[in-house]
Design an enzyme around this catalytic site. Structure first.
Site, mmCIF file in Angstrom:
data_model
loop_
_atom_site.group_PDB
_atom_site.id
_atom_site.type_symbol
_atom_site.label_atom_id
_atom_site.label_comp_id
_atom_site.label_asym_id
_atom_site.label_seq_id
_atom_site.Cartn_x
_atom_site.Cartn_y
_atom_site.Cartn_z
ATOM 1 N N LYS A 1 37.250 60.257 133.172
ATOM 2 C CA LYS A 1 36.300 60.059 132.062
ATOM 3 C C LYS A 1 37.003 59.405 130.877
ATOM 4 C CE LYS A 1 33.533 64.186 132.930
ATOM 5 N NZ LYS A 1 33.250 65.520 132.440
ATOM 6 N N GLY B 1 36.437 73.597 125.038
ATOM 7 C CA GLY B 1 35.982 72.384 125.715
ATOM 8 C C GLY B 1 35.384 72.654 127.079
ATOM 9 N N GLU C 1 38.387 64.875 134.122
ATOM 10 C CA GLU C 1 38.617 64.525 132.714
ATOM 11 C C GLU C 1 39.403 63.224 132.560
ATOM 12 O OE1 GLU C 1 37.122 66.487 130.657
ATOM 13 O OE2 GLU C 1 38.060 66.343 128.685
ATOM 14 N N CYS D 1 34.914 64.682 124.922
ATOM 15 C CA CYS D 1 35.607 65.179 123.724
ATOM 16 C C CYS D 1 37.062 64.704 123.626
ATOM 17 C CB CYS D 1 35.536 66.692 123.678
ATOM 18 S SG CYS D 1 35.902 67.476 125.248
ATOM 19 N N GLN E 1 44.201 70.286 125.548
ATOM 20 C CA GLN E 1 42.795 70.497 125.218
ATOM 21 C C GLN E 1 42.439 71.979 125.087
ATOM 22 O OE1 GLN E 1 41.688 66.688 127.999
ATOM 23 N NE2 GLN E 1 39.976 68.013 127.460
ATOM 24 N N ARG F 1 44.812 71.796 129.924
ATOM 25 C CA ARG F 1 44.112 72.836 129.161
ATOM 26 C C ARG F 1 45.172 73.781 128.594
ATOM 27 N NH1 ARG F 1 39.206 72.104 127.839
ATOM 28 N NH2 ARG F 1 38.321 72.057 129.921
ATOM 29 N N SER G 1 17.209 81.889 130.180
ATOM 30 C CA SER G 1 16.971 82.159 128.757
ATOM 31 C C SER G 1 15.515 81.955 128.343
ATOM 32 C CB SER G 1 17.828 81.215 127.907
ATOM 33 O OG SER G 1 19.162 81.255 128.308
ATOM 34 N N ASN H 1 36.918 69.304 119.099
ATOM 35 C CA ASN H 1 36.212 68.968 120.344
ATOM 36 C C ASN H 1 34.734 69.314 120.329
ATOM 37 O OD1 ASN H 1 37.783 71.558 120.524
ATOM 38 N ND2 ASN H 1 36.422 71.864 122.269
ATOM 39 N N HIS I 1 41.397 69.373 120.222
ATOM 40 C CA HIS I 1 42.159 68.670 121.258
ATOM 41 C C HIS I 1 43.264 67.845 120.587
ATOM 42 C CE1 HIS I 1 39.248 70.091 123.962
ATOM 43 N NE2 HIS I 1 38.641 68.975 124.321
ATOM 44 N N GLY J 1 24.331 77.179 124.597
ATOM 45 C CA GLY J 1 25.733 76.977 124.976
ATOM 46 C C GLY J 1 26.636 76.721 123.784
HETATM 47 N N1 LIG Z 1 32.425 72.116 124.873
HETATM 48 C C1 LIG Z 1 32.828 70.915 124.495
HETATM 49 O O1 LIG Z 1 33.820 70.759 123.732
HETATM 50 C C2 LIG Z 1 32.115 69.689 124.955
HETATM 51 C C3 LIG Z 1 32.498 68.466 124.408
HETATM 52 C C4 LIG Z 1 31.845 67.291 124.801
HETATM 53 C C5 LIG Z 1 30.837 67.355 125.714
HETATM 54 N N2 LIG Z 1 30.468 68.545 126.268
HETATM 55 C C6 LIG Z 1 29.381 68.522 127.250
HETATM 56 O O2 LIG Z 1 28.227 69.142 126.665
HETATM 57 C C7 LIG Z 1 27.478 69.821 127.689
HETATM 58 C C8 LIG Z 1 27.327 71.285 127.316
HETATM 59 O O3 LIG Z 1 28.617 71.872 127.235
HETATM 60 P P1 LIG Z 1 28.857 73.356 126.710
HETATM 61 O O4 LIG Z 1 30.328 73.450 126.530
HETATM 62 O O5 LIG Z 1 27.951 73.662 125.563
HETATM 63 O O6 LIG Z 1 28.392 74.214 127.996
HETATM 64 P P2 LIG Z 1 27.864 75.728 128.070
HETATM 65 O O7 LIG Z 1 28.427 76.546 126.969
HETATM 66 O O8 LIG Z 1 28.124 76.140 129.467
HETATM 67 O O9 LIG Z 1 26.264 75.587 127.849
HETATM 68 C C9 LIG Z 1 25.429 74.986 128.804
HETATM 69 C C10 LIG Z 1 23.998 74.957 128.324
HETATM 70 O O10 LIG Z 1 23.186 74.331 129.346
HETATM 71 C C11 LIG Z 1 22.122 75.212 129.709
HETATM 72 N N3 LIG Z 1 21.818 75.052 131.136
HETATM 73 C C12 LIG Z 1 22.651 75.250 132.182
HETATM 74 N N4 LIG Z 1 22.010 74.992 133.343
HETATM 75 C C13 LIG Z 1 20.748 74.615 133.010
HETATM 76 C C14 LIG Z 1 19.598 74.223 133.761
HETATM 77 N N5 LIG Z 1 19.618 74.165 135.092
HETATM 78 N N6 LIG Z 1 18.474 73.911 133.077
HETATM 79 C C15 LIG Z 1 18.433 73.962 131.734
HETATM 80 N N7 LIG Z 1 19.490 74.336 130.967
HETATM 81 C C16 LIG Z 1 20.624 74.655 131.614
HETATM 82 C C17 LIG Z 1 22.628 76.605 129.408
HETATM 83 O O11 LIG Z 1 21.517 77.484 129.240
HETATM 84 P P3 LIG Z 1 21.596 79.078 129.589
HETATM 85 O O12 LIG Z 1 22.362 79.726 128.471
HETATM 86 O O13 LIG Z 1 20.178 79.459 129.632
HETATM 87 O O14 LIG Z 1 22.309 79.180 130.912
HETATM 88 C C18 LIG Z 1 23.379 76.335 128.097
HETATM 89 O O15 LIG Z 1 22.457 76.272 127.037
HETATM 90 C C19 LIG Z 1 28.246 69.602 128.995
HETATM 91 O O16 LIG Z 1 27.698 68.500 129.678
HETATM 92 C C20 LIG Z 1 29.661 69.301 128.530
HETATM 93 O O17 LIG Z 1 30.387 68.540 129.454
HETATM 94 C C21 LIG Z 1 31.075 69.711 125.895
#
Ligand SMILES: NC(=O)c1ccc[n+]([C@@H]2O[C@H](COP(=O)([O-])OP(=O)(O)OC[C@H]3O[C@@H](n4cnc5c(N)ncnc54)[C@H](OP(=O)(O)O)[C@@H]3O)[C@@H](O)[C@H]2O)c1
Length: 351
Positions: free
Chosen positions: A205, A180, A202, A149, A176, A235, A41, A327, A242, A14
């Site tokens: 949180k 994110g 959000e 974030c 944001q 957003r 994956s 973020n 952010h 991700g």
């Molecule tokens: N983006 C930000 O700025 C940010 C900031 C702070 C916190 N976060 C938090 O960090 C986390 C990840 O965010 P992201 O933005 O990286 O999301 P993302 O791009 O949607 O990535 C999600 C990841 O989780 C995996 N996944 C989804 N469902 C799964 C399952 N059932 N079992 C195992 N793996 C699974 C996905 O794998 P596949 O590719 O195989 O589907 C992918 O590797 C979230 O909780 C989010 O709230 C994000």
């Protein structure tokens, strides 16, 4: 030469998982040894499974690594987790029960009474909550989290003000970035040329995490700080970064010079311990009237510094100012990495 600690990344494919890979490349203490993601994956090479979104190249060694299913068998003892909240709630405790240190980005367990929510510049003492976790007692494993974030930039900007003057009330309005929301995130037709005045959960949180981060440890967990806080989250069509408009009332009156000095002098444990990912300074104060801006100011401190600017008196509360933070680095992967470095310095990751 001491060998590096092998680490795994859960949710490696991700947006945040990719940042982990980028930040861990050439890290002095940690080396990526395992990648986990969903069943979609599992079994693929990382290059096949991940749609790489970063400007630096996917590291060659990582590209050839096989992605594992999100189960602890065969995973290393230190896990950086970047799973969506729903799977995180199920999967992270399994890794902790199996003896892993789970350093999580997800919101799933941040507010649990025995789970530390930590920013190393702000509340290192909360790490001690680890000792209250059942998994710690059973297998040594535990979960530590970093905040949302949008909360992290706000809290770092407020931390020196809370310390020196005490906070009475806070209002925050966010702008944001689309990254994110993960990948693919918000549809381009929804966000191009537009502002969406809603990000699910959000605001709650930001409000509850900020009060937990400034809270006090007691027998029941963390007693939240008792100042009032109200957030509105939007957003906007920005790729990364952010920006937040913040309004604050202080318990003890402060002059602009005193606030600017508090920000400039803000050095705490991560800077004193010289943790590899600690920005120094942690807060960059912008003098220009039209800064900080995400396009120009996002990468300060390798994406780990928080920028503040536009400090001026407020007609309703005491002061108003602008905050900018990265973020996916300071607000996600970099935050977790700094937590891991703190845990290592405190002896929680073995020798
Ligand atoms: N983006 C930000 O700025 C940010 C900031 C702070 C916190 N976060 C938090 O960090 C986390 C990840 O965010 P992201 O933005 O990286 O999301 P993302 O791009 O949607 O990535 C999600 C990841 O989780 C995996 N996944 C989804 N469902 C799964 C399952 N059932 N079992 C195992 N793996 C699974 C996905 O794998 P596949 O590719 O195989 O589907 C992918 O590797 C979230 O909780 C989010 O709230 C994000």
């Amino acid at each position: 030469m001491q060998s590096k600690i092998p680490v795994g990344i859960l949710g490696a494919t991700g947006v945040v998982g990719q940042r982990f890979i980028q930040l861990l490349e050439n890290h002095p203490w940690f080396e990526v040894a395992w990648l986990g993601a969903s069943e979609r994956s599992a079994g693929m090479t990382y290059a096949e499974a991940a749609k790489w979104r970063l400007k630096t190249a996917m590291p060659e060694r990582i590209a050839h690594m096989k992605v594992a299913a999100a189960a602890p068998d065969g995973a290393p003892r230190v896990i950086f987790a970047a799973l969506d909240a729903a799977p995180a709630r199920e999967i992270e405790p399994r890794f902790a029960q199996a003896g892993c240190a789970v350093i999580s980005n997800s919101s799933a367990m941040r507010m649990d009474a025995d789970v530390p929510l930590v920013i190393p510049e702000v509340n290192t003492d909360h790490v001690r909550l680890i000792e209250r976790q059942g998994s710690r007692k059973a297998t040594g494993g535990f979960v530590v989290t970093n905040p949302n974030c949008s909360a992290i930039g706000l809290v770092i900007a407020l931390a020196p003000l809370q310390k020196k003057f005490g906070i009475d009330k806070v209002l925050a309005v966010t702008m944001q970035a689309v990254s994110g929301a993960g990948y693919p995130g918000v549809a381009s037709l929804d966000i191009l040329g537009n502002v969406i005045p809603y990000i699910a959960n959000e605001e709650a949180k930001m409000e509850e995490e900020t009060r937990k981060l400034f809270g006090t440890l007691d027998a029941g967990g963390v007693r939240p700080a008792d100042f009032a806080i109200s957030a509105q989250c939007n957003r906007v069509p920005v790729e990364d970064g952010h920006t937040e408009s913040v309004y604050v009332a202080l318990q003890k009156k402060a002059a602009a010079d005193e606030i600017l000095a508090a920000w400039r002098e803000f050095r705490t444990e991560p800077q004193e311990l010289k943790l590899p990912s600690a920005p120094d300074p942690a807060i960059v104060v912008d003098a220009a009237p039209d800064r900080p801006q995400p396009r120009f100011d996002l990468d300060r401190g390798a994406g780990m510094a928080v920028s503040v600017g536009r400090l001026r008196p407020c007609n309703v509360l005491d002061w108003r100012f602008t905050v900018l933070s990265h973020n996916t680095i300071r607000g996600a992967a970099g935050a977790a990495l700094l937590n891991a470095e703190l845990l290592k310095a405190q002896g929680y990751l073995g020798d």
